[in-house]
Design a protein around this motif. Structure first.
Motif, PDB file in Angstrom:
ATOM      1  N   ASN A 195     -18.247 -42.609  19.848  1.00  0.00           N
ATOM      2  CA  ASN A 195     -19.238 -41.630  20.269  1.00  0.00           C
ATOM      3  C   ASN A 195     -20.547 -42.304  20.661  1.00  0.00           C
ATOM      4  O   ASN A 195     -20.693 -43.531  20.569  1.00  0.00           O
ATOM      5  CB  ASN A 195     -19.480 -40.596  19.161  1.00  0.00           C
ATOM      6  CG  ASN A 195     -19.843 -41.236  17.834  1.00  0.00           C
ATOM      7  OD1 ASN A 195     -20.709 -42.104  17.777  1.00  0.00           O
ATOM      8  ND2 ASN A 195     -19.180 -40.819  16.763  1.00  0.00           N
TER       9      ASN A 195
ATOM     10  N   ASP B 115     -23.011 -35.134  11.803  1.00  0.00           N
ATOM     11  CA  ASP B 115     -24.054 -35.486  12.766  1.00  0.00           C
ATOM     12  C   ASP B 115     -25.052 -34.350  12.945  1.00  0.00           C
ATOM     13  O   ASP B 115     -26.179 -34.580  13.407  1.00  0.00           O
ATOM     14  CB  ASP B 115     -23.428 -35.839  14.120  1.00  0.00           C
ATOM     15  CG  ASP B 115     -22.584 -37.104  14.045  1.00  0.00           C
ATOM     16  OD1 ASP B 115     -23.158 -38.166  13.759  1.00  0.00           O
ATOM     17  OD2 ASP B 115     -21.362 -37.020  14.247  1.00  0.00           O
TER      18      ASP B 115
ATOM     19  N   GLN C 185     -18.432 -36.710  17.543  1.00  0.00           N
ATOM     20  CA  GLN C 185     -19.522 -36.240  16.692  1.00  0.00           C
ATOM     21  C   GLN C 185     -19.053 -35.095  15.798  1.00  0.00           C
ATOM     22  O   GLN C 185     -18.307 -34.216  16.215  1.00  0.00           O
ATOM     23  CB  GLN C 185     -20.706 -35.824  17.558  1.00  0.00           C
ATOM     24  CG  GLN C 185     -21.368 -37.028  18.232  1.00  0.00           C
ATOM     25  CD  GLN C 185     -22.412 -36.642  19.240  1.00  0.00           C
ATOM     26  OE1 GLN C 185     -22.142 -35.872  20.146  1.00  0.00           O
ATOM     27  NE2 GLN C 185     -23.603 -37.181  19.103  1.00  0.00           N
TER      28      GLN C 185
ATOM     29  N   SER D 174     -23.502 -42.191  19.231  1.00  0.00           N
ATOM     30  CA  SER D 174     -24.225 -42.831  18.132  1.00  0.00           C
ATOM     31  C   SER D 174     -23.723 -44.249  17.899  1.00  0.00           C
ATOM     32  O   SER D 174     -24.514 -45.179  17.692  1.00  0.00           O
ATOM     33  CB  SER D 174     -24.073 -42.000  16.850  1.00  0.00           C
ATOM     34  OG  SER D 174     -24.674 -40.734  17.005  1.00  0.00           O
TER      35      SER D 174
ATOM     36  N   LEU E  23     -28.664 -33.326  19.122  1.00  0.00           N
ATOM     37  CA  LEU E  23     -27.936 -34.588  18.979  1.00  0.00           C
ATOM     38  C   LEU E  23     -28.564 -35.676  19.845  1.00  0.00           C
ATOM     39  O   LEU E  23     -28.691 -36.831  19.422  1.00  0.00           O
ATOM     40  CB  LEU E  23     -26.463 -34.394  19.342  1.00  0.00           C
ATOM     41  CG  LEU E  23     -25.627 -33.584  18.350  1.00  0.00           C
ATOM     42  CD1 LEU E  23     -24.240 -33.313  18.923  1.00  0.00           C
ATOM     43  CD2 LEU E  23     -25.519 -34.294  17.001  1.00  0.00           C
TER      44      LEU E  23
END
Length: 214
Positions: A195, A47, A2, A197, A119
């Motif tokens: 990651n 991010d 990130q 995401s 996040l």
């Protein structure tokens, strides 16, 4: 991994925050002014953004406003990190669209906690949006293929794609956050992802949703 953008005109503080975040696995870009920060954002969307308020060229309030007025920045986590501690400053920051506000001086662990919380929240929002799109357009989802994961990793997989933090996953599964991270690293390696995401997007694109975890 990130990416975090740090925007602050204090070179020493920028360097210290950068080292602290990089030691914890984040990729960090930094800028010394609001204008430089906006240019960095325009070139590569991070991010999350951590920004001071009082800076040359463009202050943090204007930076937050400009970012919120872009398509890519509407839901981007944004944290103010400032010595301005008055209630009116904090209210203005939130009114302009900041997700959190941390007053200097601060403890690095608190900054990390706020970053991780934002996040995780962004991941949950992204997942809910993608789930809503999939429900509206069922053909977007593809038939699931078996996950190349161990049973323990698969349990962590289902928790992660719902946007839960390592601490919360550990509580749910009765394991330590460190063990959760070990499983997550293995999951990302096996699925060739970088990651959380990307893992959430992988789940959406391949037909994995919590509703199907039965």
């Amino acid at each position: 991994m990130q990416k975090i953008l740090i925007v602050d005109d204090d070179r020493t503080l920028r360097a210290a925050i950068t080292r602290y975040l990089e030691d914890r696995g984040f990729v960090v870009n930094s800028a010394a002014s609001g204008l430089a920060g906006f240019n960095s954002f325009s070139q590569e969307v991070p991010d999350l953004i951590v920004s001071d308020i009082v800076m040359p060229d463009m202050d943090g309030f204007e930076l937050c406003t400009k970012i919120r007025n872009t398509d890519a920045g509407q839901l981007l986590p944004f944290i103010f990190l400032s010595a301005r501690s008055e209630l009116e400053d904090r209210i203005q920051g939130h009114t302009l669209g900041a997700d959190d506000y941390l007053v200097k001086p601060f403890h690095p662990r608190e900054l990390i906690a706020k970053i991780e919380a934002q996040l995780a929240r962004a991941d949950r929002i992204r997942f809910q949006i993608e789930l809503a799109l999939q429900n509206a357009h069922p053909r977007l989802g593809r038939e699931k293929s078996p996950l190349p994961l161990t049973p323990a990793e698969e349990k962590v997989f289902w928790e992660v794609i719902q946007g839960y933090t390592n601490k919360k996953i550990g509580t749910h599964l009765f394991i330590s956050p460190r063990t959760v991270q070990t499983h997550l690293s293995s999951i990302l390696s096996k699925l060739e992802l970088e990651n959380r995401s990307q893992l959430i997007r992988y789940a959406f694109e391949n037909g994995y949703t919590p509703l199907q975890n039965t």
